[in-house]
Design an enzyme around this catalytic site. Structure first.
Site, mmCIF file in Angstrom:
data_model
loop_
_atom_site.group_PDB
_atom_site.id
_atom_site.type_symbol
_atom_site.label_atom_id
_atom_site.label_comp_id
_atom_site.label_asym_id
_atom_site.label_seq_id
_atom_site.Cartn_x
_atom_site.Cartn_y
_atom_site.Cartn_z
ATOM 1 N NE ARG A 1 9.271 -28.365 -105.424
ATOM 2 C CZ ARG A 1 9.581 -27.223 -104.839
ATOM 3 N NH1 ARG A 1 8.883 -26.145 -105.062
ATOM 4 N NH2 ARG A 1 10.614 -27.144 -104.024
ATOM 5 C CG HIS B 1 19.580 -34.730 -93.734
ATOM 6 N ND1 HIS B 1 18.410 -34.408 -94.365
ATOM 7 C CD2 HIS B 1 20.571 -34.255 -94.527
ATOM 8 C CE1 HIS B 1 18.683 -33.763 -95.502
ATOM 9 N NE2 HIS B 1 19.990 -33.657 -95.614
ATOM 10 N NE ARG C 1 21.443 -29.495 -97.567
ATOM 11 C CZ ARG C 1 20.185 -29.119 -97.834
ATOM 12 N NH1 ARG C 1 19.842 -27.860 -97.695
ATOM 13 N NH2 ARG C 1 19.303 -29.989 -98.233
ATOM 14 N NE ARG D 1 13.331 -25.523 -97.170
ATOM 15 C CZ ARG D 1 12.121 -25.848 -97.609
ATOM 16 N NH1 ARG D 1 11.178 -24.940 -97.630
ATOM 17 N NH2 ARG D 1 11.867 -27.071 -97.999
ATOM 18 C CB SER E 1 14.410 -38.068 -104.802
ATOM 19 O OG SER E 1 15.364 -37.031 -104.937
ATOM 20 C CD GLU F 1 14.664 -36.562 -109.394
ATOM 21 O OE1 GLU F 1 14.259 -37.060 -108.312
ATOM 22 O OE2 GLU F 1 14.247 -36.947 -110.501
ATOM 23 C CG LEU G 1 3.172 -49.258 -90.035
ATOM 24 C CD1 LEU G 1 2.083 -48.562 -90.848
ATOM 25 C CD2 LEU G 1 3.806 -48.231 -89.089
ATOM 26 N NE ARG H 1 19.320 -32.667 -101.635
ATOM 27 C CZ ARG H 1 18.474 -32.393 -100.676
ATOM 28 N NH1 ARG H 1 18.818 -32.564 -99.414
ATOM 29 N NH2 ARG H 1 17.269 -31.942 -100.943
ATOM 30 C CG ASP I 1 11.065 -30.458 -98.682
ATOM 31 O OD1 ASP I 1 12.305 -30.540 -98.563
ATOM 32 O OD2 ASP I 1 10.517 -29.679 -99.496
ATOM 33 N N GLY I 2 12.366 -30.170 -95.771
ATOM 34 C CA GLY I 2 12.688 -29.015 -94.930
ATOM 35 C C GLY I 2 13.787 -29.265 -93.907
ATOM 36 C CD GLU J 1 -8.934 -36.160 -100.666
ATOM 37 O OE1 GLU J 1 -8.778 -34.922 -100.606
ATOM 38 O OE2 GLU J 1 -9.772 -36.700 -101.418
HETATM 39 C C1 FPP Z 1 14.419 -33.382 -97.381
HETATM 40 O O1 FPP Z 1 14.881 -32.219 -96.745
HETATM 41 C C2 FPP Z 1 14.892 -34.590 -96.719
HETATM 42 C C3 FPP Z 1 15.701 -35.532 -97.285
HETATM 43 C C4 FPP Z 1 16.195 -35.437 -98.655
HETATM 44 C C5 FPP Z 1 16.166 -36.703 -96.530
HETATM 45 C C6 FPP Z 1 15.228 -37.298 -95.520
HETATM 46 C C7 FPP Z 1 16.013 -38.129 -94.603
HETATM 47 C C8 FPP Z 1 15.794 -38.298 -93.278
HETATM 48 C C9 FPP Z 1 14.647 -37.709 -92.561
HETATM 49 C C10 FPP Z 1 16.734 -39.086 -92.463
HETATM 50 C C11 FPP Z 1 16.823 -40.532 -92.696
HETATM 51 C C12 FPP Z 1 15.547 -41.225 -92.893
HETATM 52 C C13 FPP Z 1 15.273 -42.510 -92.516
HETATM 53 C C14 FPP Z 1 14.054 -43.131 -93.069
HETATM 54 C C15 FPP Z 1 16.107 -43.303 -91.616
HETATM 55 P P1 FPP Z 1 15.828 -31.233 -97.554
HETATM 56 O O2 FPP Z 1 17.239 -31.614 -97.295
HETATM 57 O O3 FPP Z 1 15.454 -31.238 -99.004
HETATM 58 O O4 FPP Z 1 15.482 -29.863 -96.900
HETATM 59 P P2 FPP Z 1 15.487 -28.417 -97.598
HETATM 60 O O5 FPP Z 1 14.428 -28.430 -98.650
HETATM 61 O O6 FPP Z 1 15.150 -27.494 -96.469
HETATM 62 O O7 FPP Z 1 16.853 -28.183 -98.148
#
Ligand code: FPP
Length: 249
Positions: A195, A38, A34, A25, A66, A68, A132, A72, A21-22, A208
Site C-alpha cells: 500500500r 529503527h 521496536r 517487525r 509520517s 500518522e 545526489l 505511536r 517499512d518493517g 513504477e
Molecule cells: C517503519 O517501520 C519505519 C519508520 C516509521 C521509521 C523509519 C526510520 C528510520 C529508518 C530511522 C531514521 C531514519 C533516518 C532517515 C535517519 P515500522 O516501525 O512501521 O515497522 P513495522 O511495520 O514492522 O511496525
C-alpha cells in the site's frame, strides 16, 4: 541478487522514493524493542543512499516519519526523534564528502525544536552539493500536503494574484512541498505491505511500484540494485500503446 555491474546506467530512474517499512517487525523477530529496529534501519538508510549515489541516481526520497506516526507511543516517537537528530548530526561530514545534498519535505514546523534546528543546519551545510539530493519526508502525509496546497492557491485567488482559470497542474505542483523536485519514477516499499500509506499521492501518478518482502533493516545495496534492475525491465507507456513506445525508442 543484482550487482552494480548489472545496472544499465543509461536507463536509470532520476528519482527513487522509498517507504522504509518493517523496522518494528524486524526488531520483534530479533526479540528486541521496536527502537532496535529503527536503529538498525539507519544502517540501511546509509547503505541505500550510498548505492543511489554510486549508480548516479539524482534524487532519493525516504519516508522517515509520517503525520500518522505521531500517534505511536510517546516513548517510540521520542526515540525516533532522538535517532533522527543524532543521525543527521553525525552524517553531515559524510554527506559533504560524498557530495550529497540534504532536503526535507513535510510539516517540518511540527518537529521538536532541536530536530527542526538540526535538520535546517544540515540542509544549509550540504546545500552546495550536486551529486545526489537526499529528501527526508518528515511529519509528512500526502493529504496534509494537498490540503496545504489548496489553501495556498485559495489564498492567491482571494488576493487576486491568480484567477480560478489559471489553476493548472503547474501551479498546483508549485505549491506542493516537493516543488522543484521531479516526480519519482520508482517507488519501493519494504516489508511485504502493498500500500501507499499517504505518501506522495500526486507525485506517483506514473511511478513504477516495487514491493519486496524484506524488512527495512534487511534491505541492502544488492536489494536496491534488484529494484533498479526490475524497473529497467519494465515498459513505461504513460497511456500510450506498446507499439508507439517501440517506435519512439
Ligand atoms: C517503519 O517501520 C519505519 C519508520 C516509521 C521509521 C523509519 C526510520 C528510520 C529508518 C530511522 C531514521 C531514519 C533516518 C532517515 C535517519 P515500522 O516501525 O512501521 O515497522 P513495522 O511495520 O514492522 O511496525
Amino acid at each position: 541478487m543484482a550487482a552494480i555491474s548489472d545496472i544499465d546506467k543509461t536507463k536509470l530512474p532520476n528519482h527513487v522514493a522509498i517507504i522504509m517499512d518493517g523496522n518494528g517487525r524486524w526488531a520483534k523477530q530479533h526479540g528486541k524493542e521496536r527502537i532496535f529496529g529503527h536503529q538498525n534501519g539507519v544502517a540501511s538508510v546509509r547503505e541505500v543512499t550510498e548505492a543511489a549515489a554510486e549508480i548516479g541516481i539524482n534524487y532519493l526520497t525516504l519516508y522517515a516519519f509520517s503525520t500518522e506516526n505521531w500517534n505511536r507511543p510517546k516513548d517510540e516517537v521520542d526515540a525516533l526523534m532522538g535517532l533522527l537528530v543524532s543521525t543527521i548530526h553525525k552524517e553531515v561530514p559524510t554527506l559533504n564528502k560524498n557530495q550529497i545534498r540534504l532536503n526535507a519535505i513535510g510539516n517540518l514546523k511540527s518537529l521538536p525544536e532541536n530536530c527542526y534546528n538540526e535538520l535546517m543546519d544540515a540542509i544549509s551545510q550540504t546545500s552546495k552539493n550536486t551529486r545526489l539530493t537526499l529528501v527526508l519526508a518528515l511529519s509528512y502525509s500526502s493529504k496534509w500536503e494537498i490540503i496545504d496546497a489548496v489553501k495556498q492557491i485559495a489564498e492567491k485567488v482571494k488576493k487576486n494574484e491568480i484567477s480560478i482559470n489559471d489553476i493548472d497542474e503547474k501551479i498546483f505542483e508549485s505549491t506542493l512541498c516537493t516543488s522543484g523536485i521531479p516526480d519519482p519514477e520508482l517507488l519501493i516499499r519494504t516489508s511485504g505491505e502493498q500500500r501507499i500509506s499517504n505518501f506522495l499521492l500526486w507525485q506517483i501518478a506514473y511511478s513504477e511500484l516495487y514491493f519486496t518482502e524484506k524488512f527495512w533493516p534487511d534491505f541492502h545495496k544488492e536489494d536496491f540494485f534488484d529494484a533498479i534492475l526490475d524497473f529497467q525491465n519494465r515498459e513505461r507507456r504513460f497511456g500510450k500503446t506498446s507499439e508507439q513506445i517501440k517506435v519512439e525508442n
